[in-house]
Design a protein around this motif. Structure first.
Motif, PDB file in Angstrom:
ATOM      1  N   LYS A   7      -8.774  -2.980  29.720  1.00 37.94           N
ATOM      2  CA  LYS A   7      -9.429  -4.165  29.139  1.00 37.94           C
ATOM      3  C   LYS A   7      -8.419  -5.119  28.482  1.00 37.94           C
ATOM      4  N   THR A   8      -7.595  -4.558  27.611  1.00 38.37           N
ATOM      5  CA  THR A   8      -6.633  -5.397  26.885  1.00 38.37           C
ATOM      6  C   THR A   8      -5.632  -6.028  27.853  1.00 38.37           C
ATOM      7  N   THR A   9      -5.183  -5.254  28.824  1.00 33.45           N
ATOM      8  CA  THR A   9      -4.226  -5.784  29.801  1.00 33.45           C
ATOM      9  C   THR A   9      -4.835  -6.968  30.554  1.00 33.45           C
ATOM     10  N   ALA A  32     -11.762 -12.313  23.079  1.00 31.41           N
ATOM     11  CA  ALA A  32     -11.966 -11.456  21.904  1.00 31.41           C
ATOM     12  C   ALA A  32     -11.782  -9.999  22.321  1.00 31.41           C
ATOM     13  N   ASP A  33     -10.789  -9.344  21.740  1.00 29.76           N
ATOM     14  CA  ASP A  33     -10.480  -7.957  22.103  1.00 29.76           C
ATOM     15  C   ASP A  33     -11.039  -7.013  21.040  1.00 29.76           C
ATOM     16  N   GLU A  34     -12.102  -6.311  21.366  1.00 32.34           N
ATOM     17  CA  GLU A  34     -12.777  -5.375  20.455  1.00 32.34           C
ATOM     18  C   GLU A  34     -13.072  -6.019  19.094  1.00 32.34           C
ATOM     19  N   PRO A  35     -13.720  -7.169  19.095  1.00 32.01           N
ATOM     20  CA  PRO A  35     -13.879  -7.919  17.830  1.00 32.01           C
ATOM     21  C   PRO A  35     -14.766  -7.227  16.801  1.00 32.01           C
TER      22      PRO A  35
HETATM   23 MG    MG Z   1      -7.730  -2.370  24.349  1.00 28.79          MG
END
Ligand code: MG
Ligand code: ADP
Length: 245
Positions: A63-65, A184-187
């Motif tokens: 996800k983050t990548t 938004a990454d794991e907000p």
């Molecule tokens: Mg992540």
């Protein structure tokens, strides 16, 4: 002579919308010592204007990548990311910086506010970096903080605020330059359920009122109620796409 053309003609296709983001065959591998880690193994996705999309999947699914490749924080190993019809790979470093600064708003799990600056100063920094006038910076910061409901807190520093309030400051900062896209990454990762819901409802409202597009990574089951589309990632691939009715 025909009468005035009707505004919309039934059965006519709408003018083609350029996707905000188009990802094709995206692969990202990392070298970890002598090992190759395949973080993304051929991802395809299209993000239309005004969409609120969540990427789900367990920790390590990529996800983050994927978010970082879309936001121009990371470069793909192969495949393409197009933003507004232009391949990100064609942008040089300063154009890429402009894309990040002026067109993308980032929100992270850990808020990432500058601790010595007030809420107002944290938000105002964004239009300042984008080269806006002093007056416009001020107006943008006040407007953004008002939109997230923090008008009374503008002079407080992050440590004087709750987690939910800090994340609201981060959201205000993300929207201060009226971005095309919010990433938004794991907000809601560090927020309790009630506060997490408030942030998700705020995102929903921002997508609607500010005509922006939002891609979020989350493994929070709450998010389905707020988004338009759920993309499921597993081992660096999108394995399921659900459009929320
Ligand atoms: Mg992540
Ligand atoms: P998620 O956000 O879904 O938890 P990530 O995109 O962070 O997943 O990670 C996907 C995979 O890539 C994981 O196996 C992770 O360990 C690996 N990875 C991510 N970033 C790096 C890096 N900078 N160096 C090496 N491996 C990485």
């Amino acid at each position: 002579m025909p009468a005035a053309m009707p505004l919309a003609q039934a059965g006519q296709p709408r003018p083609t919308e350029i996707p905000i983001v188009e990802v094709k065959d995206l692969v990202r591998t990392y070298k970890l010592g002598s090992q190759q880690v395949m973080a993304l193994r051929g991802v395809n996705m299209t993000v239309r204007p005004g969409a609120f999309i969540v990427l789900k999947g367990r920790s390590g699914s990529g996800k983050t990548t994927l978010l970082n490749c879309i936001g121009g924080l990371d470069r793909p190993t192969s495949g393409t990311v197009q933003v507004l019809g232009r391949p990100l790979a064609n942008l040089n470093e300063s154009q890429l910086t402009r894309w990040r600064r002026e067109q993308v708003g980032f929100v992270f799990q850990s808020f990432a506010l500058l601790p010595t600056l007030s809420a107002f100063e944290n938000v105002e920094l964004m239009p300042r970096l984008a080269g806006k006038s002093r007056r416009e910076c001020r107006e943008r910061a006040l407007r953004s903080l008002n939109l997230v409901g923090l008008t009374k807190w503008i002079h407080h520093r992050p440590f004087e605020m709750s987690g939910g309030q800090q994340q609201r400051v981060a959201v205000a900062r993300a929207i201060a330059n009226s971005p095309t896209l919010i990433i938004a990454d794991e907000p809601t990762g560090e927020l309790d359920t009630t506060t997490g819901r408030e942030i998700l409802a705020l995102f929903r409202r921002i997508v609607y009122e500010e005509h922006t597009t939002l891609i979020m990574a989350s493994h929070d089951p709450l998010v389905d109620e707020y988004v338009d589309e759920v993309l499921q990632l597993r081992d660096g691939q999108i394995v399921d796409t659900q459009v929320v009715p």
